[in-house]
Design an enzyme around this catalytic site. Structure first.
Site, PDB file in Angstrom:
ATOM      1  N   LYS A 132     -98.060  59.672  14.050  1.00 16.76           N
ATOM      2  CA  LYS A 132     -97.674  60.781  13.180  1.00 16.76           C
ATOM      3  C   LYS A 132     -98.903  61.557  12.723  1.00 16.76           C
ATOM      4  O   LYS A 132     -98.942  62.796  12.814  1.00 16.76           O
ATOM      5  CB  LYS A 132     -96.911  60.267  11.963  1.00 16.76           C
ATOM      6  CG  LYS A 132     -96.502  61.358  10.980  1.00 16.76           C
ATOM      7  CD  LYS A 132     -95.967  60.773   9.683  1.00 16.76           C
ATOM      8  CE  LYS A 132     -97.087  60.221   8.838  1.00 16.76           C
ATOM      9  NZ  LYS A 132     -96.638  59.764   7.507  1.00 16.76           N
ATOM     10  N   ASP A 151     -92.464  62.457  10.488  1.00 20.28           N
ATOM     11  CA  ASP A 151     -92.562  61.958   9.127  1.00 20.28           C
ATOM     12  C   ASP A 151     -91.160  61.729   8.568  1.00 20.28           C
ATOM     13  O   ASP A 151     -90.151  61.937   9.245  1.00 20.28           O
ATOM     14  CB  ASP A 151     -93.396  62.899   8.251  1.00 20.28           C
ATOM     15  CG  ASP A 151     -92.708  64.237   7.992  1.00 20.28           C
ATOM     16  OD1 ASP A 151     -91.555  64.428   8.438  1.00 20.28           O
ATOM     17  OD2 ASP A 151     -93.323  65.093   7.348  1.00 20.28           O
TER      18      ASP A 151
END
Length: 211
Positions: A132, A151
């Site tokens: 991420k 996320d």
């Protein structure tokens, strides 16, 4: 087409120009930014896990203003990370990344390299980075066209859009890549490019386009 997808497309139609403007600015950082510009984005992405994005960016700006981004030690940096969770660990990550990447743009050579290979390198070599964070960083320097920033906001919306059946409790490499493939396919189906879709979903959750 379900109502939720219709809502996403309606939001996109109103903010498409703003999204493109922001992505153009990101790309300019990657193409023309100096080492400090690019490293600032890296530091921002080190700070963001479990912390608010605006607080993290304010901390980065304070580090730049006080000439600590490239010159501060761990203690000096930690003191500037107001409101950032795990600030002592993250200040250490920043110093270690800085020592490794003094000439950051030259080391990674983004213009010529494979973005997937670059992301793998970031995950393996930058403490505090998972997929991420590495994806977020690459997007913020203009190389996010075909990678996803998974996320909690994005995952929540992917479940609502029926792209995924459930939100994973742990997002390791294989699961990340599987979901990324699904959102890539979904973005093609609704005709919103992947890096635009990320900012649309972020806007839906927060009411603004930020970083």
């Amino acid at each position: 087409m379900n109502d939720y997808i219709v809502e996403i497309k309606e939001i996109y139609s109103t903010i498409k120009g703003e999204i493109q403007s922001r992505l153009d600015k990101f790309k300019q950082i990657g193409l023309a930014g100096n080492d400090e510009d690019i490293f600032a984005e890296l530091v921002f992405c080190i700070l963001t896990p479990q912390s608010r994005a605006k607080i993290c960016w304010k901390a980065v700006q304070n580090l730049i203003k006080k000439n600590l981004l490239f010159n501060g030690n761990e203690n000096q940096i930690a003191k500037e990370l107001y409101g950032v969770r795990y600030h002592n660990n993250k200040s250490r990550y920043i110093v270690e990344a800085r020592a490794q990447l003094k000439n950051f743009a030259k080391v990674l050579n983004f213009r010529k390299g494979s973005i997937n290979k670059t992301r793998e390198w970031l995950v393996k070599n930058i403490k505090g980075f998972g997929y991420k964070e590495a994806s977020h960083f690459l997007r913020n320097i203009g190389f996010g066209e075909n990678i996803a920033i998974l996320d909690r906001h994005i995952l929540k919306n992917l479940k609502l859009l029926n792209v995924i059946d459930e939100i994973p409790k742990v997002l390791l490499k294989n699961k990340y890549l599987v979901i990324e493939k699904k959102i890539r396919k979904f973005s093609e189906e609704i005709n919103i490019s992947l890096n635009h879709l990320d900012l649309v979903l972020w806007y839906k959750e927060t009411g603004e386009i930020f970083k």
